[in-house]
Motif scaffolding. Structure first.
Motif, PDB file in Angstrom:
ATOM      1  N   TYR A 168       0.809  -1.224   0.000  1.00  0.00           N
ATOM      2  CA  TYR A 168       0.000   0.000   0.000  1.00  0.00           C
ATOM      3  C   TYR A 168       0.845   1.278   0.000  1.00  0.00           C
ATOM      4  CZ  TYR A 168      -4.331  -2.640   0.901  1.00  0.00           C
ATOM      5  OH  TYR A 168      -5.400  -3.496   0.815  1.00  0.00           O
ATOM      6  N   TYR A 169       2.152   1.165  -0.214  1.00  0.00           N
ATOM      7  CA  TYR A 169       3.008   2.341  -0.308  1.00  0.00           C
ATOM      8  C   TYR A 169       3.860   2.258  -1.573  1.00  0.00           C
ATOM      9  CZ  TYR A 169       1.722   3.287   4.548  1.00  0.00           C
ATOM     10  OH  TYR A 169       1.013   3.554   5.704  1.00  0.00           O
ATOM     11  N   GLY A 170       4.317   3.431  -2.029  1.00  0.00           N
ATOM     12  CA  GLY A 170       5.142   3.448  -3.232  1.00  0.00           C
ATOM     13  C   GLY A 170       4.409   2.855  -4.421  1.00  0.00           C
ATOM     14  N   GLU A 171       5.037   1.896  -5.079  1.00  0.00           N
ATOM     15  CA  GLU A 171       4.437   1.235  -6.238  1.00  0.00           C
ATOM     16  C   GLU A 171       3.740  -0.081  -5.875  1.00  0.00           C
ATOM     17  OE1 GLU A 171       7.242   0.676  -9.378  1.00  0.00           O
ATOM     18  OE2 GLU A 171       7.901   2.759  -9.381  1.00  0.00           O
ATOM     19  N   SER A 172       3.785  -0.468  -4.616  1.00  0.00           N
ATOM     20  CA  SER A 172       3.258  -1.777  -4.212  1.00  0.00           C
ATOM     21  C   SER A 172       1.788  -1.676  -3.817  1.00  0.00           C
ATOM     22  CB  SER A 172       4.107  -2.342  -3.067  1.00  0.00           C
ATOM     23  OG  SER A 172       5.441  -2.482  -3.480  1.00  0.00           O
ATOM     24  N   MET A 173       0.967  -1.348  -4.808  1.00  0.00           N
ATOM     25  CA  MET A 173      -0.442  -1.079  -4.567  1.00  0.00           C
ATOM     26  C   MET A 173      -1.343  -2.251  -4.974  1.00  0.00           C
ATOM     27  SD  MET A 173      -1.068   1.810  -3.167  1.00  0.00           S
ATOM     28  CE  MET A 173       0.051   3.107  -2.614  1.00  0.00           C
ATOM     29  N   PRO A 174      -2.106  -2.777  -4.023  1.00  0.00           N
ATOM     30  CA  PRO A 174      -3.146  -3.741  -4.402  1.00  0.00           C
ATOM     31  C   PRO A 174      -4.205  -3.082  -5.292  1.00  0.00           C
ATOM     32  CG  PRO A 174      -2.674  -3.856  -2.046  1.00  0.00           C
ATOM     33  CD  PRO A 174      -1.983  -2.624  -2.575  1.00  0.00           C
ATOM     34  N   TYR A 175      -4.971  -3.890  -5.968  1.00  0.00           N
ATOM     35  CA  TYR A 175      -6.088  -3.435  -6.798  1.00  0.00           C
ATOM     36  C   TYR A 175      -5.655  -2.561  -7.967  1.00  0.00           C
ATOM     37  CZ  TYR A 175      -8.625  -5.038  -2.670  1.00  0.00           C
ATOM     38  OH  TYR A 175      -9.090  -5.790  -1.628  1.00  0.00           O
ATOM     39  N   GLY A 176      -4.353  -2.526  -8.250  1.00  0.00           N
ATOM     40  CA  GLY A 176      -3.893  -1.881  -9.463  1.00  0.00           C
ATOM     41  C   GLY A 176      -3.536  -0.415  -9.373  1.00  0.00           C
TER      42      GLY A 176
END
Length: 496
Positions: free
Chosen positions: A122-130
């Motif tokens: 959920y931070y930086g580029e590591s986002m769930p759901y795209g």
């Protein structure tokens, strides 16, 4: 590295954000002109960016989907059977933390180590759901943003990476600062079979429930200013009343916006109070002995410079004008800023607000006798109502200690934990929520009187004071013992 809970941490991340309405929030917003993460590929820090598919929920056999976790890896100095040094990413872009963890980069050639920097979900580029928009959409999509899930990410990634690189026999040492330090310590306690030790710098893992006095954080910030100048301390203490009085005047908010060079309209004096409070707390966190740009471009001993500006103003200068000139050391030391926006999040840390409303509940108060901040008490009912309004959830104030421990830690961790360094600089307000005394022969507290927020993890410089050099030397000595013990198949302790 954030009031009911923190960073700062870092503040850390911290922050590990203060509400003048006599409720509290932990320092979080770094300000519009905080440095963006540098492109490390063009600097002395070389790495490869990779991505790993993680389960959205590690603790259910129902398939909730997956997401792509970013991690940075450097194998330039890695030798056969060499250790893996893994930094536990905290609440922001992982490149930012890699940039400011020069100690690891300096250790790699000494130990023949691989460096690994996984990014927190959920931070930086590591986002769930795209995308961040979808991930932060509501409490259903945010439900998987927890410390437990993040640590499980690190465990799964580590096991898979060691398998793919035929590195199953390579010892792993964890590192982290602020919230990342909390994660490193908790991961060592939770997954001792995967790691041989952890360096938890400025990690306030005891800042929950009533384990430490709730006024500790603000007392340390206040003491950092008072040690430089009693006059400065008193002017800051006086300023809150002046700010509130002006804000109540007919054109008071307009005058305040003009005095403090705020971009656009100031909606309330509380917003300005939060902005000032955050600056003081961050200044205490990064009160480093030499110039730095971790949060903002700052001089060495920045609190000394703030108080110098407050105290040296010409006779007749109003208290609020003095405060503006002082706080400009934090928000505008380079002089490049014409006006200030108060709602920017340059490092992508906004997910911490969710974490503070769920499990990262850190009660804080301000003691009117010792603190330079307005008096307030932690109001759990208010926090519940605020979090319900914001996210439709209620904080679980006792969950962290249920999941990871903390109460009676001297007994429980002594029996169940080993090989953790709790490193703290006592100028750092987060140090008050960390472990400041040895728990056992292998759970070690390394304190420095003049140190600030995870200064030991930063790159060494020609200006490093002797006490900082000694702190890092002690950490290196302990890491060497951990690795030697692992390689020799024994678990002897180092007597410090």
């Amino acid at each position: 590295m954030a009031t009911s809970a923190i960073p700062l941490t870092l503040v850390l991340i911290l922050c590990f954000f203060f509400f003048f309405s006599f409720t509290q929030s932990t320092p979080q917003l770094l300000g519009k002109y905080a440095n963006k993460p540098r492109n490390l590929s063009s600097s002395s820090y070389k790495y490869e960016t990779r991505y790993f598919t993680q389960r959205l929920d590690h603790f259910s056999f129902h398939e909730y989907g997956s997401f792509s976790q970013r991690y940075l890896i450097n194998t330039r100095n890695w030798v056969a059977k060499g250790p893996i040094f893994m930094y536990c990413g905290n609440e922001g872009d992982i490149e930012w933390f890699a940039t400011n963890s020069g100690f690891l980069w300096e250790l790699a050639p000494r130990f023949g180590a691989m460096l690994l920097f996984p990014e927190h979900r959920y931070y930086g580029e590591s986002m769930p759901y795209g995308s961040k928009e979808e991930a932060y959409k509501n409490n259903t999509t945010l439900a998987f943003l927890t410390a437990e899930q993040a640590i499980a990410d690190y465990a799964v990634l580590l096991k898979e990476l060691k398998h793919n690189l035929s590195a199953e026999g390579c010892p792993v040492v964890l590192f982290g600062g602020s919230y990342g330090g909390m994660l490193a310590a908790w991961m060592r306690l939770k997954y001792p079979h995967l790691t041989i030790g952890a360096v938890a710098s400025s990690a306030p893992i005891l800042q929950f429930e009533d384990i430490v006095p709730p006024e500790t954080f603000y007392n340390i910030v206040s003491n950092d200013f008072r040690r430089e100048s009693t006059t400065c301390f008193n002017k800051i203490k006086e300023s809150w009343g002046a700010l509130q009085s002006m804000g109540e005047n007919a054109d008071g908010l307009m005058q305040l916006a003009k005095t403090f060079h705020i971009c656009g309209e100031l909606k309330s004096s509380d917003d300005l109070s939060d902005w000032l409070s955050s600056a003081y707390s961050y200044l205490a966190m990064v009160n480093y002995p030499y110039p730095s740009d971790f949060l903002m471009p700052l001089p060495g001993h920045p609190i000394k410079e703030v108080c110098k500006r407050i105290d040296s103003a010409a006779d007749g200068t109003s208290v609020l004008d003095r405060i503006f000139h002082g706080v400009s050391v934090y928000y505008n030391y380079t002089g490049a800023v014409d006006c200030f926006k108060m709602d920017d999040d340059p490092h992508g840390m906004s997910g911490w607000q969710w974490q503070a409303c769920t499990e990262m509940v850190m009660p804080m108060t301000s003691d009117p006798d010792k603190s330079m901040f307005p008096s307030f008490k932690f109001n759990y009912t208010y926090e519940q109502e605020r979090c319900m309004r914001s996210y439709g959830v209620k904080p679980r104030g006792r969950w962290i200690t249920t999941e990871f421990g903390g109460r009676d830690f001297k007994t429980t961790w002594k029996n169940s934990g080993s090989n953790i360094i709790f490193a703290n600089g006592l100028l750092d307000p987060w140090s008050g929520g960390s472990v400041l005394q040895n728990v056992s022969e292998t759970l070690i507290a390394l304190n420095t009187e003049e140190g600030a927020h995870h200064l030991d993890l930063r790159a060494s410089t020609a200006n490093d004071p002797e006490w900082l050099i000694q702190q890092r030397t002690s950490e290196i000595r302990l890491i060497e013992v951990w690795i030697n013990d692992y390689n020799q198949g024994r678990g002897s302790a180092l007597s410090m």
